[in-house]
Write a protein that holds these residues in place. Structure first.
Motif, PDB file in Angstrom:
ATOM      1  N   ILE A  89      -2.852  -1.767  75.506  1.00  0.00           N
ATOM      2  CA  ILE A  89      -2.325  -1.385  76.939  1.00  0.00           C
ATOM      3  C   ILE A  89      -0.873  -0.632  76.652  1.00  0.00           C
ATOM      4  CG2 ILE A  89      -0.743  -3.521  77.063  1.00  0.00           C
ATOM      5  CD1 ILE A  89      -1.580  -3.372  80.010  1.00  0.00           C
ATOM      6  N   VAL A  90      -0.131  -0.868  75.670  1.00  0.00           N
ATOM      7  CA  VAL A  90       0.806  -0.209  75.072  1.00  0.00           C
ATOM      8  C   VAL A  90       0.510   1.356  74.855  1.00  0.00           C
ATOM      9  CG1 VAL A  90       2.903   0.104  73.920  1.00  0.00           C
ATOM     10  CG2 VAL A  90       2.332  -2.302  74.933  1.00  0.00           C
ATOM     11  N   ARG A  91      -0.446   1.275  73.860  1.00  0.00           N
ATOM     12  CA  ARG A  91      -0.912   2.635  73.514  1.00  0.00           C
ATOM     13  C   ARG A  91      -1.300   3.598  74.587  1.00  0.00           C
ATOM     14  NH1 ARG A  91      -3.800  -0.228  69.769  1.00  0.00           N
ATOM     15  NH2 ARG A  91      -5.804   0.512  70.633  1.00  0.00           N
ATOM     16  N   THR A  92      -2.041   2.909  75.199  1.00  0.00           N
ATOM     17  CA  THR A  92      -2.776   3.681  76.716  1.00  0.00           C
ATOM     18  C   THR A  92      -1.467   4.231  77.426  1.00  0.00           C
ATOM     19  OG1 THR A  92      -4.618   2.339  76.702  1.00  0.00           O
ATOM     20  CG2 THR A  92      -4.119   3.555  78.731  1.00  0.00           C
TER      21      THR A  92
ATOM     22  N   GLY B 292      -4.146  11.574  68.337  1.00  0.00           N
ATOM     23  CA  GLY B 292      -4.674  10.398  67.455  1.00  0.00           C
ATOM     24  C   GLY B 292      -3.986   8.925  67.834  1.00  0.00           C
ATOM     25  N   GLU B 293      -4.571   8.065  67.665  1.00  0.00           N
ATOM     26  CA  GLU B 293      -4.119   6.679  68.225  1.00  0.00           C
ATOM     27  C   GLU B 293      -4.388   5.489  66.889  1.00  0.00           C
ATOM     28  OE1 GLU B 293      -4.662   4.982  72.112  1.00  0.00           O
ATOM     29  OE2 GLU B 293      -5.175   7.010  72.924  1.00  0.00           O
ATOM     30  N   ALA B 294      -3.554   4.653  66.639  1.00  0.00           N
ATOM     31  CA  ALA B 294      -3.815   3.688  65.567  1.00  0.00           C
ATOM     32  C   ALA B 294      -3.415   2.356  66.197  1.00  0.00           C
ATOM     33  CB  ALA B 294      -3.243   4.248  64.372  1.00  0.00           C
ATOM     34  N   SER B 295      -4.075   1.266  65.616  1.00  0.00           N
ATOM     35  CA  SER B 295      -3.587  -0.107  66.278  1.00  0.00           C
ATOM     36  C   SER B 295      -2.986  -0.982  65.029  1.00  0.00           C
ATOM     37  CB  SER B 295      -4.902  -0.792  66.667  1.00  0.00           C
ATOM     38  OG  SER B 295      -5.770  -0.979  65.715  1.00  0.00           O
ATOM     39  N   ASP B 296      -2.839  -0.171  63.896  1.00  0.00           N
ATOM     40  CA  ASP B 296      -2.111  -0.802  62.718  1.00  0.00           C
ATOM     41  C   ASP B 296      -1.517   0.088  61.820  1.00  0.00           C
ATOM     42  OD1 ASP B 296      -4.172  -0.263  60.144  1.00  0.00           O
ATOM     43  OD2 ASP B 296      -5.170  -0.871  61.881  1.00  0.00           O
TER      44      ASP B 296
ATOM     45  N   ARG C  84       1.530  23.366  71.926  1.00  0.00           N
ATOM     46  CA  ARG C  84       1.807  21.825  72.235  1.00  0.00           C
ATOM     47  C   ARG C  84       2.261  21.281  71.076  1.00  0.00           C
ATOM     48  NH1 ARG C  84      -1.684  18.986  76.770  1.00  0.00           N
ATOM     49  NH2 ARG C  84      -1.405  20.498  78.488  1.00  0.00           N
ATOM     50  N   ILE C  85       3.284  20.089  71.394  1.00  0.00           N
ATOM     51  CA  ILE C  85       3.676  19.181  70.148  1.00  0.00           C
ATOM     52  C   ILE C  85       2.695  18.223  70.239  1.00  0.00           C
ATOM     53  CG2 ILE C  85       5.472  17.482  69.557  1.00  0.00           C
ATOM     54  CD1 ILE C  85       7.268  19.085  71.540  1.00  0.00           C
ATOM     55  N   THR C  86       2.011  18.006  68.910  1.00  0.00           N
ATOM     56  CA  THR C  86       0.790  17.145  68.308  1.00  0.00           C
ATOM     57  C   THR C  86       1.690  15.842  68.100  1.00  0.00           C
ATOM     58  OG1 THR C  86       0.556  17.862  66.325  1.00  0.00           O
ATOM     59  CG2 THR C  86      -0.644  18.778  68.105  1.00  0.00           C
ATOM     60  N   VAL C  87       1.046  14.617  68.817  1.00  0.00           N
ATOM     61  CA  VAL C  87       1.505  13.455  68.470  1.00  0.00           C
ATOM     62  C   VAL C  87       0.553  12.243  67.966  1.00  0.00           C
ATOM     63  CG1 VAL C  87       3.080  11.453  69.587  1.00  0.00           C
ATOM     64  CG2 VAL C  87       3.603  13.782  70.205  1.00  0.00           C
ATOM     65  N   LEU C  88       0.921  11.458  67.262  1.00  0.00           N
ATOM     66  CA  LEU C  88       0.064  10.263  66.932  1.00  0.00           C
ATOM     67  C   LEU C  88       0.588   8.984  67.259  1.00  0.00           C
ATOM     68  CD1 LEU C  88      -2.123   8.841  65.203  1.00  0.00           C
ATOM     69  CD2 LEU C  88      -0.272   8.728  63.448  1.00  0.00           C
ATOM     70  N   VAL C  89       0.169   8.156  68.013  1.00  0.00           N
ATOM     71  CA  VAL C  89       0.527   7.069  68.643  1.00  0.00           C
ATOM     72  C   VAL C  89       0.121   5.745  68.251  1.00  0.00           C
ATOM     73  CG1 VAL C  89       0.973   5.562  70.821  1.00  0.00           C
ATOM     74  CG2 VAL C  89       1.185   8.033  70.859  1.00  0.00           C
ATOM     75  N   ALA C  90       0.916   4.791  67.374  1.00  0.00           N
ATOM     76  CA  ALA C  90       0.485   3.733  66.680  1.00  0.00           C
ATOM     77  C   ALA C  90       1.191   2.551  67.305  1.00  0.00           C
ATOM     78  CB  ALA C  90       0.962   4.021  65.255  1.00  0.00           C
TER      79      ALA C  90
END
Length: 229
Positions: free
Chosen positions: A21-24, A40-44, A10-16
């Motif tokens: 609600i957009v990250r989700t 992984g997820e980040a808010s800043d 799988r292609i691994t992705v970080l979402v920031a």
């Protein structure tokens, strides 16, 4: 006895993104793809850079407007010209502004999308970035061509020291228009390995580290203009 084929990696992705609600939403869209996994997820921006450096995802999906470090600066820190081991970055934003597009690509982004692009184009951009290709929203690409054409001539040599071959010129124009290697192979009736070889030669000749820089060089030298076939 038959053996099942090994599952594709799988292609691994970080979402920031600074909006939960957009990250989700982005995470749900990407995790719904068979070949993509959000790790992984980040808010800043600062957290995004720290997580990306630690997790080393295949692709980092960064919003432009984030607190602290914005998406463009985060892109520069992860994929800029002075980064020894750059990561693949796709920038996504609500704001359809030319200066954001240009700044993101100059910072090292492999893709630029608007948040209304839709699940299919989002997945394609992640897949393209992971494969070393680049995908820019079609409407953005068209405007970029107009912007570069209207800016007039630049102090950039029309040819590198080692001139491009006729075939390399064809591949260059296709790359500048956002075509993937597979699409170029189909359009030029050559093998995928041949396209990859031409792209590698182009990067060497024009001093580019990735295909986005190759595309920008094509714009800078006036090879791509609105209305040109």
């Amino acid at each position: 006895m038959t053996t099942e084929p090994a599952p594709a990696e799988r292609i691994t992705v970080l979402v920031a993104d600074d909006q939960e609600i957009v990250r989700t939403g982005l995470t749900m869209i990407l995790n719904a793809q068979d070949d993509i996994e959000v790790v992984g997820e980040a808010s800043d921006g600062r957290t995004a850079v720290e997580l990306a450096r630690r997790l080393r995802p295949d692709v980092s999906l960064l919003d432009i407007r984030m607190p602290g470090i914005d998406g463009i600066e985060a892109t520069r820190l992860l994929a800029g010209a002075d980064v020894a081991d750059p990561l693949a970055v796709v920038v996504i934003t609500t704001f359809d502004l030319d200066e954001y597009v240009y700044a993101a690509l100059r910072a090292g982004a492999r893709g630029f999308l608007l948040k209304d692009a839709g699940p299919a184009l989002l997945a394609q951009a992640i897949q393209a970035a992971a494969a070393g290709d680049a995908l820019i929203a079609p409407s953005v690409t068209t405007r970029l061509l107009h912007a570069f054409a209207d800016a007039g001539p630049r102090n950039v040599p029309a040819q590198p020291l080692d001139p491009l071959t006729a075939r390399e010129e064809e591949v260059l124009l296709a790359v500048a228009r956002g075509r993937t290697n597979t699409e170029i192979a189909r359009e030029l009736f050559v093998t995928l390995s041949t396209v990859k070889s031409h792209v590698a030669n182009l990067m060497t000749k024009v001093g580019a580290r990735n295909r986005v820089e190759v595309a920008l060089w094509a714009y800078d030298t006036g090879r791509v203009r609105p209305g040109r076939p």
